[in-house]
Enzyme design. Structure first.
Site, PDB file in Angstrom:
ATOM      1  N   ASP A 145       1.041  -1.142  -0.028  1.00 42.82           N
ATOM      2  CA  ASP A 145       0.167   0.191   0.037  1.00 42.82           C
ATOM      3  C   ASP A 145       0.971   1.154   0.097  1.00 42.82           C
ATOM      4  O   ASP A 145       1.650   1.506   1.066  1.00 42.82           O
ATOM      5  CB  ASP A 145      -0.944  -0.027   1.137  1.00 42.82           C
ATOM      6  CG  ASP A 145      -1.995   1.141   1.140  1.00 42.82           C
ATOM      7  OD1 ASP A 145      -1.544   2.206   0.817  1.00 42.82           O
ATOM      8  OD2 ASP A 145      -3.176   1.038   1.610  1.00 42.82           O
ATOM      9  N   HIS A 146       1.056   1.699  -0.961  1.00 41.48           N
ATOM     10  CA  HIS A 146       2.180   2.893  -1.351  1.00 41.48           C
ATOM     11  C   HIS A 146       1.854   3.934  -0.244  1.00 41.48           C
ATOM     12  O   HIS A 146       2.798   4.803   0.090  1.00 41.48           O
ATOM     13  CB  HIS A 146       2.325   3.285  -2.689  1.00 41.48           C
ATOM     14  CG  HIS A 146       1.520   4.148  -3.266  1.00 41.48           C
ATOM     15  ND1 HIS A 146       0.404   3.938  -3.819  1.00 41.48           N
ATOM     16  CD2 HIS A 146       1.535   5.638  -3.269  1.00 41.48           C
ATOM     17  CE1 HIS A 146      -0.281   5.087  -3.980  1.00 41.48           C
ATOM     18  NE2 HIS A 146       0.556   6.200  -3.946  1.00 41.48           N
TER      19      HIS A 146
ATOM     20  N   ASP B 290     -10.567   1.415  -5.260  1.00 41.39           N
ATOM     21  CA  ASP B 290      -9.100   2.178  -5.660  1.00 41.39           C
ATOM     22  C   ASP B 290      -8.445   2.558  -4.458  1.00 41.39           C
ATOM     23  O   ASP B 290      -7.309   2.734  -4.345  1.00 41.39           O
ATOM     24  CB  ASP B 290      -9.306   2.887  -7.079  1.00 41.39           C
ATOM     25  CG  ASP B 290      -8.057   3.562  -7.565  1.00 41.39           C
ATOM     26  OD1 ASP B 290      -7.129   2.429  -7.667  1.00 41.39           O
ATOM     27  OD2 ASP B 290      -7.556   4.465  -7.827  1.00 41.39           O
TER      28      ASP B 290
ATOM     29  N   HIS C 139      -5.904   2.742   0.924  1.00 43.70           N
ATOM     30  CA  HIS C 139      -5.148   3.899   1.580  1.00 43.70           C
ATOM     31  C   HIS C 139      -5.962   4.678   2.579  1.00 43.70           C
ATOM     32  O   HIS C 139      -5.325   5.158   3.547  1.00 43.70           O
ATOM     33  CB  HIS C 139      -4.684   4.900   0.323  1.00 43.70           C
ATOM     34  CG  HIS C 139      -4.092   4.318  -0.910  1.00 43.70           C
ATOM     35  ND1 HIS C 139      -3.208   3.295  -0.865  1.00 43.70           N
ATOM     36  CD2 HIS C 139      -4.385   4.626  -2.121  1.00 43.70           C
ATOM     37  CE1 HIS C 139      -2.769   2.927  -2.121  1.00 43.70           C
ATOM     38  NE2 HIS C 139      -3.638   3.621  -2.877  1.00 43.70           N
TER      39      HIS C 139
HETATM   40  O1  LIG Z   1      -3.178   3.824  -5.542  1.00 42.86           O
HETATM   41  C1  LIG Z   1      -3.495   4.927  -6.260  1.00 42.86           C
HETATM   42  O2  LIG Z   1      -3.104   5.588  -5.943  1.00 42.86           O
HETATM   43  C2  LIG Z   1      -3.017   6.976  -6.828  1.00 42.86           C
HETATM   44  C3  LIG Z   1      -2.739   8.128  -5.960  1.00 42.86           C
HETATM   45  O3  LIG Z   1      -1.647   8.070  -5.401  1.00 42.86           O
HETATM   46  P1  LIG Z   1      -0.756   9.380  -4.873  1.00 42.86           P
HETATM   47  O4  LIG Z   1       0.459   8.972  -4.211  1.00 42.86           O
HETATM   48  O5  LIG Z   1      -0.462  10.181  -6.043  1.00 42.86           O
HETATM   49  O6  LIG Z   1      -1.740  10.126  -3.804  1.00 42.86           O
HETATM   50  C4  LIG Z   1      -4.229   7.004  -7.607  1.00 42.86           C
HETATM   51  O7  LIG Z   1      -4.148   8.131  -8.534  1.00 42.86           O
HETATM   52  C5  LIG Z   1      -4.303   5.594  -8.209  1.00 42.86           C
HETATM   53  O8  LIG Z   1      -5.830   5.879  -8.947  1.00 42.86           O
HETATM   54  C6  LIG Z   1      -4.504   4.650  -7.389  1.00 42.86           C
HETATM   55  O9  LIG Z   1      -4.727   3.583  -7.933  1.00 42.86           O
END
Ligand SMILES: O=C1O[C@H](COP(=O)(O)O)[C@@H](O)[C@H](O)[C@H]1O
Ligand SMILES: NC(=O)C1=CN([C@@H]2O[C@H](COP(=O)(O)OP(=O)(O)OC[C@H]3O[C@@H](n4cnc5c(N)ncnc54)[C@H](OP(=O)(O)O)[C@@H]3O)[C@@H](O)[C@H]2O)C=CC1
Length: 501
Positions: A181-182, A239, A244
């Protein structure tokens, strides 16, 4: 657990010609290499279908890391020389034998101690097949550690997530699975624990006696881009919210762990997710709002509505915006709403957490007809990183007046330029065997079970889309959600971290 700070390993990246590998994984590995955080005993095998020689693959890797290089690019060649390529369709059983031979050879050549990391940077429909083959074709028979790094989405709902989990568990044990989960790699998301547990002033106030509500917003200016096919089956709920947003809520709401180790932290997060009140079918419309962007102006340019994007159904019912009110039924949080909000094609790119404290019992400044602003703790996750505490203080020269002031801390990173990229930290954690910032199966299952109730309800009912303009703050129903509780969304653009007034 003591972590080896510079482990040697063979890393296999499935999907090595794809967007994620090129934009995130290679540059992150390079930065680890440049900082001396990678052992010299590492090798990477890139796997994808297209035909490439090792040399061509190394050229691609060099191109992708150019902008991450800070010292005249002198060590890029050396870095890229650790990369090898295997052209392979992951659905083709025969090819895994060749991959194993290559891995054995590189294990020896680079003296990796038999440690292997398998990174699945591919479409999720392949995750189960690859894991099964790795096991059946002997790639997981290793002398050292074996770890599986798996990208999102982890399933489409609870049922499919369970099936996927069962499939990968035939080859890897839970503690060998690193579900990415980045957001858990972002500097200020990691900082939530430190802000809460390393400051005597917050913990006594961190409960329903002193906190009025918590607002978590992650807004994007981008639309769905080239990902229409994936997004049509996902939407913002799956998503962003399932992973997140709920992870950030869990970190904000969890009890202090008895130790700062993987098991204890994950166990506290799991308790929060268990305590989250289920939103039953008939309550979904009361607690959740969905939206879909129409056309509008983005960065000064006219942009199309979601239904006119590439690979999107012109009648699509998919939500690109979600706002919701979460309740956590435990002693600490009973009665405190956690509001979450995420959307594409919004006014600004911003992820922020606003903790709004309750008003003081009595306003002594009523004679000057002043309304005191509530104290806020703002955690700026991105694009700027930092913390701002909003207080009231005396107006210079007028002791009967109070004025809002901000105490701000801007996180400029160790090297003063910017903080390490989320993927860099997560890759390093995985190499060191630290799974704290990866999601445990129990967290995934509980999040899906929460989200499934909402998505099932939405699937049954037609939405009135589009209901917000591109470049706006989302549908007006999202404001009504808070207005019903006598609250409003704190503007995420004006809560700046730089100013210290
Ligand atoms: O996991 C995802 O995250 C991005 C948003 O990530 P961020 O680090 O730029 O806040 C999102 O655009 C994408 O749809 C989703 O799969
Ligand atoms: N891109 C991003 O920013 C993010 C991506 N993710 C996730 O990461 C994963 C990868 O995404 P992304 O890189 O964008 O996807 P891409 O479509 O850009 O890349 C897919 C990769 O898989 C390879 N591939 C496809 N089919 C096969 C096959 N049958 N056998 C072997 N290789 C195959 C492709 O190469 P070839 O055609 O040569 O076979 C390519 O290397 C997905 O799960 C996505 O959800 C998560 C967060 C962010």
């Amino acid at each position: 657990m003591k972590h080896n700070e510079k482990p040697s390993a063979l890393i296999m990246i499935f999907g090595a010609t794809g967007d994620l590998a090129n934009r995130k994984l290679f540059p992150s590995l390079y930065r680890l290499f440049e900082k001396g955080n990678l052992s010299e005993n590492f090798a990477v095998i890139g796997v994808a279908r297209r035909e490439l020689s090792n040399e061509q693959f190394q050229e691609n890797v060099k191109k992708s890391v150019q902008s991450a290089a800070s010292n005249g690019n002198s060590n890029i060649d050396e870095f890229a020389s650790h990369f090898y390529y295997h052209s392979h369709d992951v659905t083709d059983s025969v090819s895994y034998g060749y991959l194993r031979e290559m891995a054995v050879r590189l294990d020896e050549q680079y003296q990796t101690n038999g440690n292997r990391i398998f990174y699945l940077a591919m479409a999720p429909e392949f995750f189960g097949t690859i894991a099964t083959h790795l096991n059946e074709d002997g790639l997981t028979d290793v002398k050292g550690f074996k770890r599986l790094v798996i990208e999102k989405p982890f399933g489409h709902d609870l049922q499919s997530a369970k099936e996927l989990n069962n499939q990968i568990r035939t080859a890897f044990s839970e503690d060998e699975i690193y579900r990415i989960d980045h957001y858990l790699g972002k500097e200020m998301v990691r900082n939530i624990e430190v802000i809460r547990f390393a400051n005597a002033i917050f913990e006594p106030l961190w409960n329903n006696r002193y906190i009025s509500n918590i607002q978590v917003t992650s807004s994007e200016t981008l639309g769905v881009e080239e990902r229409g096919r994936y997004y049509e089956n996902s939407g913002a709920l799956r998503d962003m919210v399932q992973n997140h947003m709920l992870q950030m809520v869990a970190l904000l709401a969890m009890e202090p762990p008895i130790k700062l180790n993987t098991e204890e932290i994950r166990s506290e997060k799991v308790k929060v997710l268990r305590a989250m009140r289920t939103v039953k079918d008939d309550k979904v419309d009361k607690y959740f709002v969905r939206g879909q962007y129409g056309e509008g102006i983005n960065n000064g340019e006219k942009v199309p509505g979601y239904r006119n994007e590439h690979m999107v159904d012109p009648q699509s019912n998919t939500e690109t915006f979600v706002a919701g009110k979460l309740l956590i039924d435990n002693f600490r949080w009973a009665g405190v709403p956690f509001y979450i909000r995420t959307g594409k094609r919004m006014k600004s790119k911003s992820t922020k957490i606003v903790v709004q404290f309750k008003d003081i019992p009595m306003n002594l400044y009523y004679k000057t007809e002043q309304t005191l602003n509530p104290n806020l703790l703002v955690i700026h996750i991105q694009p700027e990183e930092g913390i701002t505490l909003h207080l009231n203080a005396q107006k210079t020269g007028n002791h009967m007046n109070a004025t809002p002031v901000k105490l701000s801390y801007a996180n400029t990173g160790i090297d003063g330029i910017n903080t390490p990229e989320a993927y860099e930290k997560l890759l390093y954690d995985c190499m060191r065997g630290d799974a704290t910032n990866f999601t445990h199966w129990d967290e995934v299952a509980l999040s899906w079970s929460f989200v499934d109730n909402i998505s099932q309800h939405w699937q049954k009912t037609q939405a009135h889309f589009p209901n917000y303009e591109s470049g706006s703050a989302g549908p007006k129903e999202s404001d009504v959600l808070l207005a019903k509780d006598g609250l409003f969304w704190w503007p995420i653009d004006n809560l700046d971290v730089e100013s210290c007034q």
